[in-house]
Design a protein around this motif. Structure first.
Motif, PDB file in Angstrom:
ATOM      1  N   ILE B 161       0.839  -1.232  -0.154  1.00 15.08           N
ATOM      2  CA  ILE B 161      -0.044   0.090   0.034  1.00 15.08           C
ATOM      3  C   ILE B 161       0.838   1.178   0.171  1.00 15.08           C
ATOM      4  N   VAL B 162       1.900   1.276   0.973  1.00 15.26           N
ATOM      5  CA  VAL B 162       2.917   2.360   0.870  1.00 15.26           C
ATOM      6  C   VAL B 162       3.642   2.609  -0.276  1.00 15.26           C
ATOM      7  N   PHE B 163       4.034   1.597  -0.736  1.00 13.57           N
ATOM      8  CA  PHE B 163       4.985   1.754  -2.046  1.00 13.57           C
ATOM      9  C   PHE B 163       4.113   2.053  -3.401  1.00 13.57           C
ATOM     10  N   ALA B 165       1.306   3.994  -3.173  1.00 17.92           N
ATOM     11  CA  ALA B 165       1.119   5.189  -3.269  1.00 17.92           C
ATOM     12  C   ALA B 165       2.376   5.967  -3.585  1.00 17.92           C
ATOM     13  N   PHE B 166       3.395   5.612  -3.161  1.00 17.35           N
ATOM     14  CA  PHE B 166       4.675   6.395  -3.357  1.00 17.35           C
ATOM     15  C   PHE B 166       4.947   6.233  -4.814  1.00 17.35           C
ATOM     16  N   GLY B 171       2.578  10.336  -6.718  1.00 14.61           N
ATOM     17  CA  GLY B 171       3.183   9.832  -5.584  1.00 14.61           C
ATOM     18  C   GLY B 171       4.538  10.602  -5.355  1.00 14.61           C
ATOM     19  N   GLY B 172       5.116  10.060  -4.084  1.00 11.81           N
ATOM     20  CA  GLY B 172       6.199  10.790  -3.435  1.00 11.81           C
ATOM     21  C   GLY B 172       7.377  10.659  -4.535  1.00 11.81           C
TER      22      GLY B 172
END
Lengths: 286, 333
Positions: B161-163, B165-166, B171-172
């Motif tokens: 989920i974090v990656f 989004a990243f 994304g980041g």
């Protein structure tokens, strides 16, 4: 023998002293490794921090908001699900330690005919893709009436966790010098007493590693919990994975839930990391 | 390897037990059933020890047999049937031929697994360097040791989920690239068939970096400091110490880290793939493991899924065995 020699040194792995007193340039060069470590740390942490910060900011405008967190809490009973995960994980950890540690000790120090085979089977079991055995497992557990129960689910995790526990404790006990247990046996202790009084305290770091890995494994699992847990009670992993299908389709709400669900395992890691890290080196130093 | 009691008649040493090939007459005597307290103290001790061993190993063995081995054998059986979960018909090797000769995407899937294997040495090299740097006690090494293991606490679902989004378009990673003048290279990293697998592998490498670094840190701690001092005195630079002193002594730990990473990459990252890409775009991030899930849970081809699971399991056993022999672990089994 090298093992004993290390005990006279410092308690931490002092391997190479690259820092040397001297000129400013030498001191600057001594900071090189630190800079590399810092860069690695930033690369490791940035994606997580970026995602976590993002859950507090409105998409597009970037204004602070708690909306995504409210969405996450509204969608799943976060604390109830985390309680279920914790209970399940603790039960599994306790039973895996209870069963795997004596086995590891036996395979390392009380060898019997076939103990090598048992060890090989444990290693081989660590390589079984869970997906491929879950369906026969499920059918067997339905026949036993264990599907849809907390204990049934725990049993699956326990069986799947034992091979790693046996593997790790066996390797750990192997590294504990035989002379220690011989001394205990000369003092009149039996094999069982030798295990309890001498080996178990020494193996604490290994047990901590097994415990933490099991806890994280159960807490972080998805598929097994999805199949074996009762409908009315679910783990936090299942709750989270179900989020994309509900009205909470927002990525930030999903990340918020993920961040929250990661807090207990991170706490477990922080509390036990002393054991985890110094524990991994203890066998070599004592 | 001193054996303080090997000369005495009474006590069998643990060295005897640990090294079956060294067993002398005591092992022969052991086969003859005899009451405890019979003449030969050494064989009685030895037998009692073995009996305790069996008792200690029994609960674990029974549980593993029932929960891991039984369903494994059942799956092996079902791989020779068409099986819908309830009824099964024997079809021989049809599931296997179906899998390898009639699955359009199998080439791509096998290639993805090859990429997983090829990514491992890169990750291990980085972890070894990081471990070595902490061992130099560089400023902040204790803090680093605390930080580096942290991804181990995160589930594959959370990491996915974090990656996810990243690495997304908004994304980041793309934000960082825009900030550093690389705006032209920004894209939806997981949306491109060419970049999705590399992106997945970087995420996988990120997640495994900590555990491999910790394995190597613990490995380095087993190397006597004198060796480093000696190499230093001989005038070896850091890189040469790493290559010629550390690496040979770390063979077992490198082997362990390789196997741990390989097992994770081949059999443990279903959750990561499921959340990040669902195996796509197309089949560009579908691994054998993910295909097992697809066959079983999406397509209902339990026989094919079981066959694929068997193939995957066999691959793991073979690779682990080969790595074990190369890294010298086999001598300890």
């Amino acid at each position: 023998m090298a093992v004993q020699a290390a005990s006279s040194g410092p308690p931490t792995p002092a391997v190479v002293a690259s820092r040397r007193p001297g000129t400013a340039r030498a001191r600057l060069r001594g900071l090189g490794p630190s800079v590399v470590l810092l860069v690695i740390s930033i690369v490791l942490l940035y994606p997580v921090i970026d995602a976590a910060v993002g859950t507090f900011l409105t998409q597009g405008t970037g204004r602070p908001t708690l909306g995504y967190w409210r969405q996450a809490f509204a969608a799943i009973p976060v604390f109830k699900d985390m309680g279920v995960s914790a209970l399940l994980a603790i039960v599994v950890v306790a039973f895996v330690l209870l069963v795997a540690t004596p086995c590891g000790y036996a395979l390392a120090k009380l060898r019997f005919r076939g103990s090598g085979v048992v060890f090989l089977v444990a290693v081989a079991c660590m390589m079984i893709p869970i997906e491929s055995i879950l369906i026969p497992e499920y059918i067997n557990f339905v026949r036993l009436g264990l599907v849809g129960t907390l204990w049934g689910t725990a049993l699956v995790y326990i069986g799947m966790g034992i091979p790693f526990g046996v593997f790790l404790t066996t390797n750990y006990f192997r590294n504990i010098p035989d002379s220690l247990i011989e001394a205990a046996l000369v003092d009149g202790a039996g094999n069982v007493a030798g295990f309890w009084r001498v080996m178990l305290p020494l193996a604490r770091p290994a047990l901590a590693i097994v415990a933490v890995m099991q806890f994280l494994g159960v807490w972080n699992d998805l598929l097994t919990a999805l199949l074996f847990m009762p409908q009315s009670v679910q783990t936090i992993g299942v709750g989270l994975a179900g989020l994309p299908g509900t009205h909470v389709a927002n990525t930030n709400a999903l990340v918020a839930g993920s961040v929250l669900s990661a807090v207990p395992p991170v706490l477990v890691y922080l509390v036990f990391q002393r054991y985890l890290i110094s524990g991994l080196t203890l066998g070599a130093e004592k | 390897m001193t054996q303080p009691f090997s000369g005495s008649s009474g006590a069998a040493t643990f060295t005897d037990v640990a090294a079956p090939e060294d067993r002398g007459p005591a092992a022969e005597v052991q086969r003859v059933p005899r009451r405890v307290g019979a003449r030969s103290g050494s064989s009685a001790t030895f037998r009692r020890r073995a009996q305790t061993g069996i008792l200690f190993a029994l609960p674990a063995t029974v549980l593993v047999a029932g929960i891991m081995l039984l369903p494994l054998f059942q799956a092996a059986y079902y791989s020779f049937t068409t099986w819908n979960g309830l009824t099964s018909t024997y079809v021989g090797f049809s599931s296997y031929t179906q899998l390898f000769f009639h699955t359009v995407s199998i080439g791509q899937i096998v290639e993805n697994n090859a990429w997983v294997v090829l990514s491992i040495p890169v990750g291990l090299a980085l972890a070894l360097v990081a471990a070595f740097l902490t061992a130099t006690r560089a400023v902040g090494w204790k803090l680093f040791r605390k930080l580096v293991f942290f991804p181990v606490a995160l589930s594959w679902v959370v990491i996915g989920i974090v990656f996810g989004a990243f690495l997304a378009q908004d994304g980041g990673l793309n934000a960082v690239m825009r900030g550093s003048g690389l705006a032209r290279l920004t894209q939806d990293w997981l949306g491109s068939p060419a970049l999705a697998m590399p992106a997945l592998l970087v995420t996988f490498g990120w997640a495994m970096f900590g555990i491999n670094t910790i394995i190597f840190i613990s490995g380095l701690a087993t190397i006597p400091p004198d060796l480093f001092d000696a190499a230093r005195v001989d005038g070896a630079g850091t890189f040469r110490v790493l290559l010629h002193v550390v690496l040979p002594l770390m063979r077992r730990f490198v082997g362990l880290a390789f196997v741990v990473t390989l097992i994770s990459g081949f059999t443990g990252i279903f959750g990561l793939i499921y959340v990040m890409t669902s195996g796509g775009p197309g089949f560009s991030t579908t691994t054998l493991e993910f295909q097992v899930y697809q066959e079983a849970f999406s397509l209902g081809n339990f026989g094919t899924a079981a066959a694929l699971g068997m193939v995957l399991f066999a691959m793991m056993v073979v690779v682990t065995g080969v790595v074990g022999v190369i890294s010298g672990r086999s001598s300890s089994i």
